[in-house]
Design an enzyme around this catalytic site. Structure first.
Site, PDB file in Angstrom:
ATOM      1  N   SER A 202      10.057   8.200 -52.376  1.00  0.00           N
ATOM      2  CA  SER A 202      10.326   7.908 -50.965  1.00  0.00           C
ATOM      3  C   SER A 202      11.394   6.813 -50.838  1.00  0.00           C
ATOM      4  O   SER A 202      12.540   7.022 -51.234  1.00  0.00           O
ATOM      5  CB  SER A 202       9.020   7.521 -50.269  1.00  0.00           C
ATOM      6  OG  SER A 202       9.161   7.537 -48.883  1.00  0.00           O
ATOM      7  N   ASP A 297       6.618  17.765 -45.472  1.00  0.00           N
ATOM      8  CA  ASP A 297       7.161  16.413 -45.526  1.00  0.00           C
ATOM      9  C   ASP A 297       8.317  16.269 -44.547  1.00  0.00           C
ATOM     10  O   ASP A 297       9.269  17.057 -44.588  1.00  0.00           O
ATOM     11  CB  ASP A 297       7.652  16.131 -46.945  1.00  0.00           C
ATOM     12  CG  ASP A 297       8.223  14.731 -47.136  1.00  0.00           C
ATOM     13  OD1 ASP A 297       8.129  13.908 -46.210  1.00  0.00           O
ATOM     14  OD2 ASP A 297       8.772  14.469 -48.224  1.00  0.00           O
ATOM     15  N   HIS A 327       3.982  14.464 -48.554  1.00  0.00           N
ATOM     16  CA  HIS A 327       4.664  13.236 -48.941  1.00  0.00           C
ATOM     17  C   HIS A 327       3.639  12.237 -49.477  1.00  0.00           C
ATOM     18  O   HIS A 327       2.554  12.088 -48.942  1.00  0.00           O
ATOM     19  CB  HIS A 327       5.357  12.647 -47.705  1.00  0.00           C
ATOM     20  CG  HIS A 327       6.269  11.504 -48.006  1.00  0.00           C
ATOM     21  ND1 HIS A 327       7.614  11.661 -48.193  1.00  0.00           N
ATOM     22  CD2 HIS A 327       6.020  10.183 -48.144  1.00  0.00           C
ATOM     23  CE1 HIS A 327       8.169  10.483 -48.431  1.00  0.00           C
ATOM     24  NE2 HIS A 327       7.218   9.569 -48.419  1.00  0.00           N
TER      25      HIS A 327
END
Length: 361
Positions: A202, A297, A327
């Site tokens: 991320s 996501d 995610h």
């Protein structure tokens, strides 16, 4: 159910909720499906039962977003979540605390090594996720242990400065300084300069990609490999996946807006390539990459566009979408089998990618 959770003393809450979570995942499949609800299908994809069960359990506790009213509260929530999911630390990994000097002060770091590994090996400089606002060495301790043990590499996890106390480009500056430190101290860390990769999930994937681009364009030592797990690579545009998967799937569209506001502030030009590397005109010459995306996501589309751009520029890329996952699954290894399966595949690709520079005996 959230009212019941509030009755549990805060110190006992992670242990009690963790016991409930792991008990639910140990139930027979029909009972897990009953708790999770009917299969969720979006954009031609079906969410895995493990992911859907985890989201259902999360909803029962009343915690449905990563952002919060304040950064401090969001960090506290992440600490509690890590305590709920993770049980005993993964064994077989030697762990040592380190300190990285930078122009902006010392950064805490943690070096992981498979216990049986005594000779020099590739090293992954790892930047944790958390929207540049939350997360730390502890929140990603299990993931770093797993990569070290399963991929057979050393891992240097970096505790870069967080926003809003230290706004952009502080996290980038720290990530770059940490990579340069690893190159300078390669022998001390048990590796060689040409065996050092960068990676992250991320926001950490954002930092790894930005470090790879910057070092390449500055003609300095660049990473040998980049592991980008569901990375944020373009803060300037909201793509279709932000609309499709923006609610109820761990990371929300609102979370991303909040994280970016905390990291950059409202006035920053978000096309800066240290933040939005996808906007670079020329991506040629960058290190080989493994770009991992997941089906459910908000960041899926920008990650996949970045993988396409890298490939078009002639960069060796392994692009992999786990279309049934959410995610942040890298932090959920101890919860469900499906998360383990995906991480095992990623670790295998990391091992293979780094072995390209490792001399045979």
């Amino acid at each position: 159910m959230s009212k019941v959770v509030e009755l549990i003393p805060p110190k006992l809450r992670p242990r009690v909720l963790g016991a409930g979570l792991h008990a639910a995942f140990a139930l027979p499949r029909p009972l897990r499906r009953l708790i999770a609800g009917a299969p969720l299908r979006l954009d031609g994809q079906e969410l895995s039962l493990d992911a859907q069960l985890l989201l259902a359990m999360q909803k029962l506790t009343g915690s449905t977003r990563l952002s919060a009213d304040t950064p401090e509260l969001a960090r506290e929530q992440m600490t509690q979540s890590s305590g709920i999911v993770n049980r005993a630390p993964l064994t077989g990994v030697a762990v040592g605390e380190r300190s990285i000097p930078t122009p902006n002060g010392e950064l805490a770091a943690r070096l992981y090594r498979p216990q049986e590994l005594t000779e020099h090996s590739p090293l992954l400089v790892f930047f944790h996720g958390g929207g540049w606002v939350i997360g730390d060495l502890d929140s990603h301790d299990d993931l770093c242990r797993y990569f070290a043990k399963t991929a057979g590499v050393r891992v240097l996890s970096v505790d870069y400065r967080l926003a809003p106390e230290a706004r952009f480009p502080a996290a980038f500056d720290d990530a770059l300084a940490a990579f340069r430190y690893a190159v300078d101290k390669a022998g001390e860390l048990g590796t060689r300069p040409d065996l050092i990769a960068v990676g992250g999930d991320s926001a950490g994937g954002n930092l790894a990609a930005a470090v790879s681009y910057h070092t390449t364009r500055q003609a300095e030592r660049a990473p040998a490999f980049q592991l980008l797990m569901y990375p944020a690579v373009d803060a300037s545009v909201r793509r279709r996946s932000r609309e499709l998967f923006g609610d109820g799937l761990l990371l929300t569209d609102g979370d991303m807006t909040w994280f970016l506001d905390q990291y950059t502030g409202p006035a920053l030009d978000r096309t800066d390539l240290r933040l939005s590397v996808l906007l670079a005109e020329d991506l040629s010459g960058l290190p080989p990459a493994h770009v991992v995306t997941v089906g459910f996501d908000p960041l899926r589309d920008e990650g996949e566009e970045y993988a396409r751009r890298l490939a078009e520029a002639g960069v060796p890329v392994v692009a992999r979408r786990f279309d049934d996952l959410i995610h942040g699954f890298g932090n959920l290894r101890q919860a469900g089998t499906r998360f383990n399966e995906a991480l095992s595949e990623i670790a295998g690709t990391l091992r293979a990618g780094l072995s390209l520079n490792t001399p045979t005996k």
